[in-house]
Design a protein around this motif. Structure first.
Motif, PDB file in Angstrom:
ATOM      1  N   LEU A 164       0.811  -1.236   0.073  1.00  0.00           N
ATOM      2  CA  LEU A 164      -0.088  -0.077  -0.086  1.00  0.00           C
ATOM      3  C   LEU A 164       0.897   1.114   0.068  1.00  0.00           C
ATOM      4  O   LEU A 164       0.528   2.231  -0.573  1.00  0.00           O
ATOM      5  CB  LEU A 164      -1.081  -0.022   1.202  1.00  0.00           C
ATOM      6  N   GLU A 165       2.012   1.239   0.617  1.00  0.00           N
ATOM      7  CA  GLU A 165       2.915   2.230   0.689  1.00  0.00           C
ATOM      8  C   GLU A 165       3.495   2.658  -0.926  1.00  0.00           C
ATOM      9  O   GLU A 165       3.859   3.627  -1.258  1.00  0.00           O
ATOM     10  CB  GLU A 165       4.170   2.139   1.814  1.00  0.00           C
ATOM     11  N   ARG A 166       3.959   1.493  -1.391  1.00  0.00           N
ATOM     12  CA  ARG A 166       4.922   1.621  -2.561  1.00  0.00           C
ATOM     13  C   ARG A 166       3.886   1.585  -3.732  1.00  0.00           C
ATOM     14  O   ARG A 166       4.373   1.997  -4.908  1.00  0.00           O
ATOM     15  CB  ARG A 166       5.346   0.255  -2.743  1.00  0.00           C
ATOM     16  N   LEU A 167       2.681   1.078  -3.890  1.00  0.00           N
ATOM     17  CA  LEU A 167       1.511   0.911  -4.966  1.00  0.00           C
ATOM     18  C   LEU A 167       1.670   2.487  -5.683  1.00  0.00           C
ATOM     19  O   LEU A 167       1.443   2.493  -6.868  1.00  0.00           O
ATOM     20  CB  LEU A 167       0.194   0.450  -4.612  1.00  0.00           C
ATOM     21  N   PRO A 168       1.313   3.633  -5.095  1.00  0.00           N
ATOM     22  CA  PRO A 168       0.871   4.671  -5.716  1.00  0.00           C
ATOM     23  C   PRO A 168       2.025   5.191  -6.454  1.00  0.00           C
ATOM     24  O   PRO A 168       1.858   6.091  -7.661  1.00  0.00           O
ATOM     25  CB  PRO A 168       0.694   5.879  -4.529  1.00  0.00           C
ATOM     26  N   THR A 169       3.266   4.946  -6.229  1.00  0.00           N
ATOM     27  CA  THR A 169       4.181   5.419  -7.285  1.00  0.00           C
ATOM     28  C   THR A 169       5.135   4.243  -7.963  1.00  0.00           C
ATOM     29  O   THR A 169       5.962   4.344  -8.559  1.00  0.00           O
ATOM     30  CB  THR A 169       5.654   5.857  -6.299  1.00  0.00           C
ATOM     31  N   CYS A 170       4.438   3.030  -7.956  1.00  0.00           N
ATOM     32  CA  CYS A 170       5.285   2.079  -8.475  1.00  0.00           C
ATOM     33  C   CYS A 170       4.582   2.101 -10.166  1.00  0.00           C
ATOM     34  O   CYS A 170       3.332   2.082 -10.402  1.00  0.00           O
ATOM     35  CB  CYS A 170       4.484   0.794  -8.080  1.00  0.00           C
ATOM     36  N   PRO A 171       5.669   2.146 -10.996  1.00  0.00           N
ATOM     37  CA  PRO A 171       5.116   2.192 -12.629  1.00  0.00           C
ATOM     38  C   PRO A 171       4.515   0.750 -12.935  1.00  0.00           C
ATOM     39  O   PRO A 171       4.792  -0.329 -12.354  1.00  0.00           O
ATOM     40  CB  PRO A 171       6.414   2.368 -13.237  1.00  0.00           C
ATOM     41  N   ASN A 172       3.696   0.664 -13.962  1.00  0.00           N
ATOM     42  CA  ASN A 172       3.220  -0.432 -14.442  1.00  0.00           C
ATOM     43  C   ASN A 172       4.005  -1.600 -14.828  1.00  0.00           C
ATOM     44  O   ASN A 172       3.705  -2.779 -14.762  1.00  0.00           O
ATOM     45  CB  ASN A 172       2.088  -0.227 -15.357  1.00  0.00           C
ATOM     46  N   SER A 173       5.115  -1.221 -15.273  1.00  0.00           N
ATOM     47  CA  SER A 173       6.240  -1.974 -15.836  1.00  0.00           C
ATOM     48  C   SER A 173       6.713  -2.648 -14.696  1.00  0.00           C
ATOM     49  O   SER A 173       7.345  -3.794 -15.008  1.00  0.00           O
ATOM     50  CB  SER A 173       7.073  -1.353 -16.398  1.00  0.00           C
ATOM     51  N   GLN A 174       6.574  -2.447 -13.359  1.00  0.00           N
ATOM     52  CA  GLN A 174       7.228  -2.804 -12.049  1.00  0.00           C
ATOM     53  C   GLN A 174       6.180  -3.376 -11.337  1.00  0.00           C
ATOM     54  O   GLN A 174       6.453  -3.897 -10.005  1.00  0.00           O
ATOM     55  CB  GLN A 174       8.147  -1.963 -11.432  1.00  0.00           C
ATOM     56  N   ILE A 175       5.004  -3.599 -11.703  1.00  0.00           N
ATOM     57  CA  ILE A 175       3.950  -4.143 -10.796  1.00  0.00           C
ATOM     58  C   ILE A 175       4.116  -5.230 -10.244  1.00  0.00           C
ATOM     59  O   ILE A 175       3.730  -5.686  -9.078  1.00  0.00           O
ATOM     60  CB  ILE A 175       2.608  -3.858 -11.590  1.00  0.00           C
ATOM     61  N   ASP A 176       4.999  -6.148 -10.919  1.00  0.00           N
ATOM     62  CA  ASP A 176       5.077  -7.606 -10.503  1.00  0.00           C
ATOM     63  C   ASP A 176       5.822  -7.727  -9.253  1.00  0.00           C
ATOM     64  O   ASP A 176       6.026  -8.668  -8.454  1.00  0.00           O
ATOM     65  CB  ASP A 176       5.822  -8.643 -11.606  1.00  0.00           C
ATOM     66  N   SER A 177       6.648  -6.706  -8.978  1.00  0.00           N
ATOM     67  CA  SER A 177       7.793  -6.511  -7.695  1.00  0.00           C
ATOM     68  C   SER A 177       6.783  -6.386  -6.533  1.00  0.00           C
ATOM     69  O   SER A 177       7.545  -6.535  -5.501  1.00  0.00           O
ATOM     70  CB  SER A 177       8.618  -5.184  -8.086  1.00  0.00           C
ATOM     71  N   LEU A 178       5.440  -6.095  -6.594  1.00  0.00           N
ATOM     72  CA  LEU A 178       4.818  -6.089  -5.329  1.00  0.00           C
ATOM     73  C   LEU A 178       4.205  -7.368  -4.945  1.00  0.00           C
ATOM     74  O   LEU A 178       3.653  -7.489  -3.774  1.00  0.00           O
ATOM     75  CB  LEU A 178       3.648  -4.998  -5.490  1.00  0.00           C
ATOM     76  N   LEU A 179       4.310  -8.461  -5.634  1.00  0.00           N
ATOM     77  CA  LEU A 179       3.986  -9.594  -5.383  1.00  0.00           C
ATOM     78  C   LEU A 179       4.490 -10.292  -4.214  1.00  0.00           C
ATOM     79  O   LEU A 179       5.823 -10.085  -3.955  1.00  0.00           O
ATOM     80  CB  LEU A 179       4.138 -10.659  -6.571  1.00  0.00           C
ATOM     81  N   PRO A 180       3.962 -11.200  -3.468  1.00  0.00           N
ATOM     82  CA  PRO A 180       4.345 -11.685  -2.028  1.00  0.00           C
ATOM     83  C   PRO A 180       5.532 -12.880  -2.427  1.00  0.00           C
ATOM     84  O   PRO A 180       5.077 -13.736  -1.882  1.00  0.00           O
ATOM     85  CB  PRO A 180       3.065 -12.149  -1.476  1.00  0.00           C
ATOM     86  N   PHE A 181       6.585 -12.441  -2.969  1.00  0.00           N
ATOM     87  CA  PHE A 181       7.710 -13.358  -3.120  1.00  0.00           C
ATOM     88  C   PHE A 181       8.811 -13.068  -2.239  1.00  0.00           C
ATOM     89  O   PHE A 181       8.960 -12.058  -1.724  1.00  0.00           O
ATOM     90  CB  PHE A 181       8.144 -13.292  -4.564  1.00  0.00           C
ATOM     91  N   PRO A 182       9.845 -13.905  -2.188  1.00  0.00           N
ATOM     92  CA  PRO A 182      10.982 -14.019  -1.077  1.00  0.00           C
ATOM     93  C   PRO A 182      11.959 -12.645  -1.141  1.00  0.00           C
ATOM     94  O   PRO A 182      12.389 -12.224  -0.469  1.00  0.00           O
ATOM     95  CB  PRO A 182      11.697 -15.182  -1.231  1.00  0.00           C
ATOM     96  N   ASP A 183      11.925 -12.082  -2.549  1.00  0.00           N
ATOM     97  CA  ASP A 183      12.793 -11.203  -2.740  1.00  0.00           C
ATOM     98  C   ASP A 183      11.859  -9.769  -2.570  1.00  0.00           C
ATOM     99  O   ASP A 183      12.422  -8.651  -2.821  1.00  0.00           O
ATOM    100  CB  ASP A 183      13.209 -11.005  -4.213  1.00  0.00           C
ATOM    101  N   SER A 184      10.699  -9.779  -2.297  1.00  0.00           N
ATOM    102  CA  SER A 184      10.258  -8.459  -1.636  1.00  0.00           C
ATOM    103  C   SER A 184      11.102  -7.725  -0.478  1.00  0.00           C
ATOM    104  O   SER A 184      11.775  -8.390   0.169  1.00  0.00           O
ATOM    105  CB  SER A 184       8.942  -8.849  -0.954  1.00  0.00           C
ATOM    106  N   THR A 185      10.799  -6.399  -0.647  1.00  0.00           N
ATOM    107  CA  THR A 185      11.786  -5.649   0.141  1.00  0.00           C
ATOM    108  C   THR A 185      11.231  -5.651   1.430  1.00  0.00           C
ATOM    109  O   THR A 185      12.081  -4.968   2.508  1.00  0.00           O
ATOM    110  CB  THR A 185      11.848  -4.024  -0.327  1.00  0.00           C
ATOM    111  N   GLN A 186       9.853  -6.091   1.974  1.00  0.00           N
ATOM    112  CA  GLN A 186       9.255  -5.734   3.104  1.00  0.00           C
ATOM    113  C   GLN A 186       9.126  -7.107   3.593  1.00  0.00           C
ATOM    114  O   GLN A 186       8.112  -7.724   2.824  1.00  0.00           O
ATOM    115  CB  GLN A 186       8.159  -5.031   3.170  1.00  0.00           C
ATOM    116  N   ARG A 187       9.466  -7.529   4.841  1.00  0.00           N
ATOM    117  CA  ARG A 187       9.015  -8.806   5.301  1.00  0.00           C
ATOM    118  C   ARG A 187       8.097  -8.773   6.544  1.00  0.00           C
ATOM    119  O   ARG A 187       8.099  -7.674   7.072  1.00  0.00           O
ATOM    120  CB  ARG A 187       9.996  -9.615   5.740  1.00  0.00           C
TER     121      ARG A 187
END
Length: 235
Positions: free
Chosen positions: A212-235
């Motif tokens: 929710l913090e990152r979504l407003p500024t996340c470009p569509n091309s990087q939307i997959d980076s928000l998925l709940p995978f181990p390389d997520s920046t927030q745990r």
């Protein structure tokens, strides 16, 4: 789950348990699919998919018989099934080729012994009894049940899926009525994300807060980076 990719959980909302919904969901996908003995799933294996059976489901039927009656036959079935699970524990840290070799060396002979014992037991127990039904069910599912042992990657049971759906099963009375089919599909998507976060070792609440913090500024091309995978920046 793609080879080498992170594990995911996907829930699908439908208005009934009809097998047609599962076929529509899977569409052209082919591979190994673990299901229970529900008749609605049988058509899934007519066009290239390979059926797997869950040993935990087989075990549960013998466990229930033993809990109800103390049946020595059910106790022996549980002992033999425990041998198969012990082999899986032994191979838990191995890579697929090593696990396959272990299964070929130990699990396949143990499965053959269990199958022979089931056939002999089927002839000895009273027809229609709880024990007979458990034995019959195991033999009916046998080809799909033993298939895992010829692979180093296929699972012995679907316990990870059972764990993923447990929160939904426990709380089902709270969301028995979704309000609309659209709301049901939305709930399935949300539960898919939360369950996938859990499966990948992420705290769902912290992951969601980060999204929710990152979504407003996340470009569509990087939307997959928000998925709940181990390389997520927030745990």
């Amino acid at each position: 789950m793609h080879d080498g990719g992170p594990p995911i959980v996907v829930f699908d909302y439908q208005t009934s348990r009809a097998g047609a919904h599962a076929r529509a969901f899977l569409q052209g996908w082919r591979g190994h699919l673990m299901v229970d003995d529900y008749a609605g799933y049988k058509a899934l294996f007519a066009d290239g998919r390979t059926e797997l059976a869950c040993l935990a489901h087989i075990r549960r039927k013998f466990f229930d018989v033993h809990a109800a009656s103390g049946s020595p036959v059910a106790e022996e079935a549980l002992r033999r099934i425990a041998v198969l699970y012990a082999i899986e524990q032994q191979g838990a840290g191995l890579d697929p080729p090593q696990r396959l070799a272990l299964r070929q060396q130990l699990a396949i002979p143990a499965l053959a012994e269990l199958h022979a014992w089931l056939l002999a037991t089927q002839r000895a127990v009273a027809a229609g009894s709880g024990t007979a039904k458990a034995v019959d069910h195991a033999l009916k599912r046998w080809p799909a049940l033993e298939r895992y042992a010829n692979s180093g990657t296929l699972p012995i049971d679907n316990n990870p899926v059972e764990n993923a759906i447990r929160p939904i099963a426990i709380g089902k009375k709270n969301w028995l009525f979704t309000g609309s089919e659209r709301a049901g599909r939305r709930a399935a998507a949300i539960q898919s994300l939360f369950a996938t976060a859990n499966l990948n070792g992420l705290d769902p609440a912290r992951w969601l807060a980060s999204v929710l913090e990152r979504l407003p500024t996340c470009p569509n091309s990087q939307i997959d980076s928000l998925l709940p995978f181990p390389d997520s920046t927030q745990r």
